[in-house]
Write an enzyme that holds these catalytic residues in place. Structure first.
Site, short mmCIF file in Angstrom:
data_model
loop_
_atom_site.label_atom_id
_atom_site.label_comp_id
_atom_site.label_asym_id
_atom_site.label_seq_id
_atom_site.Cartn_x
_atom_site.Cartn_y
_atom_site.Cartn_z
N ARG A 41 0.86 -1.18 0.00
CA ARG A 41 0.00 0.00 0.00
C ARG A 41 0.90 1.24 0.00
O ARG A 41 1.93 1.27 0.69
CB ARG A 41 -0.89 0.04 1.24
CG ARG A 41 -2.07 -0.93 1.20
CD ARG A 41 -3.12 -0.56 0.15
NE ARG A 41 -4.27 -1.44 0.13
CZ ARG A 41 -4.39 -2.53 -0.65
NH1 ARG A 41 -3.42 -2.87 -1.49
NH2 ARG A 41 -5.48 -3.26 -0.60
N GLU A 66 -2.84 8.01 -4.16
CA GLU A 66 -3.16 7.09 -5.25
C GLU A 66 -4.53 7.43 -5.79
O GLU A 66 -5.48 7.46 -5.01
CB GLU A 66 -3.13 5.65 -4.71
CG GLU A 66 -3.17 4.62 -5.81
CD GLU A 66 -2.92 3.20 -5.30
OE1 GLU A 66 -1.92 2.98 -4.60
OE2 GLU A 66 -3.77 2.35 -5.59
N HIS A 83 -1.09 0.29 -9.63
CA HIS A 83 -1.68 -0.71 -8.74
C HIS A 83 -2.14 -1.94 -9.54
O HIS A 83 -3.34 -2.26 -9.58
CB HIS A 83 -2.84 -0.10 -7.95
CG HIS A 83 -3.12 -0.82 -6.66
ND1 HIS A 83 -3.57 -0.19 -5.52
CD2 HIS A 83 -3.02 -2.14 -6.32
CE1 HIS A 83 -3.73 -1.08 -4.55
NE2 HIS A 83 -3.40 -2.27 -5.01
C1 DGY Z 1 -5.42 -6.23 -2.78
O1 DGY Z 1 -6.10 -7.23 -3.07
O2 DGY Z 1 -5.38 -5.77 -1.65
C2 DGY Z 1 -4.63 -5.61 -3.89
O3 DGY Z 1 -4.03 -4.43 -3.54
C3 DGY Z 1 -5.44 -5.51 -5.16
O4 DGY Z 1 -5.21 -6.73 -5.71
#
Ligand code: DGY
Length: 306
Positions: free
Chosen positions: A219, A248, A267
């Site tokens: 993240r 983001e 992402h």
């Molecule tokens: C998640 O699943 O948390 C990812 O960031 C998106 O696949």
């Protein structure tokens, strides 16, 4: 698709505007949400008939799990199905940044390739080096498993040591500071929580090697973007590759995007056709279980059932 249920789907391929989301949620018994939707007290008050919130992602940092649990609402997520695909992407990013692939592509597209040059775009090796993994959950372990193909040693940091992963991959536990100075490259896979906000900050970055690549596949806010910019610009670290950013989406004029040694993608960690389908399937299965009053197969707040 969902027999016996009335389904309303946001038809546009962008995040649903908040006001509309709060309006539409008022009648719903179940909600299938994306990681870009904030599920907080305001959302739960607007959706006071909800019996389940199902997220099509494994990470649930956009969801106030305590608030859902207090209201007796189980939260679904999609673990396991995206682990390997996301680990593949971590390695793709690591190799691309360490070996300067985007710069090579720009060089060719810019018409600069006139002859073979022994000094051109020299990068850092992966093979035979030490990989540091910050966060040893499912994705961290899958990243670690792949390291043997590059003859790399693995050191890792997580809330607690993981003996099963150590046994499987030979990875060795380290404190974060030691990991950062020992690793030749660092991949961040930790969950984002208030405790891990800007885990990789100025102090962390100055411990890393000047030839190191930092990859963030978890993240955005795990990494302090201003500190990263300084570290990359001053050559304090070699390069960075970010699948996730803070903010983001990252604006096109963000200072990080001006750096040739910073690779940013939007992402895409779990973005393979098969994996996104598997995530969607799990999200629907969780949703259906929740509206039927059954236990969710993949529940992020199992304490709700106590
Ligand atoms: C998640 O699943 O948390 C990812 O960031 C998106 O696949």
């Amino acid at each position: 698709m969902l027999e016996g249920h009335e389904v309303w789907t946001w038809p546009e391929n962008r995040t649903m505007p908040r006001r509309l989301l709060l309006e539409r949620i008022a009648d719903a018994h179940g909600a299938l949400v994306m990681l870009t939707d904030r599920v907080d007290d305001e959302f739960l008050e607007a959706g006071n008939r909800l019996t389940v919130v199902s997220q099509m992602a494994v990470g649930v940092d956009n969801i106030d799990l305590d608030a859902c649990t207090r209201r007796g609402i189980p939260v679904g997520h999609t673990p396991d199905v995206l682990t390997e695909t996301t680990a593949d992407m971590a390695w793709a990013l690591l190799a691309a940044a360490a070996r300067r692939i985007p710069e090579g592509r720009d060089y060719v597209l810019g018409g600069h390739w006139q002859e073979w040059d022994p000094d051109l775009l020299l990068g850092s090796d992966l093979w035979g080096t030490t990989l540091g993994i910050v966060g040893m959950g499912r994705i961290g372990a899958a990243v670690a498993r792949r390291a043997s193909g590059f003859s790399m040693r693995v050191v890792y940091n997580s809330r607690s040591p993981k003996p099963e992963v150590e046994e499987q991959t030979g990875a060795a536990y380290r404190g974060l500071a030691d990991l950062l100075s020992e690793a030749d490259h660092v991949v961040v896979t930790a969950a984002y929580t208030p405790e891990t906000h800007h885990l990789i900050d100025h102090d962390a970055l100055v411990r890393m090697k000047p030839t190191a690549t930092l990859v963030n596949i978890a993240r955005g806010p795990l990494v302090d973007p201003a500190a990263l910019y300084q570290a990359l610009r001053s050559g304090r670290i070699g390069s960075a590759a970010l699948d996730v950013t803070e903010p983001e989406p990252i604006p096109a004029d963000h200072e990080l995007l001006s750096l040739p040694n910073c690779l940013v993608i939007p992402h895409l960690g779990s973005a393979s056709r098969g994996t996104r389908l598997a995530m969607a399937t799990r999200a629907v299965e969780n949703l259906l279980a929740g509206v039927a009053g059954r236990r969710l197969p993949w529940c992020a707040n199992p304490g709700v059932y106590n």
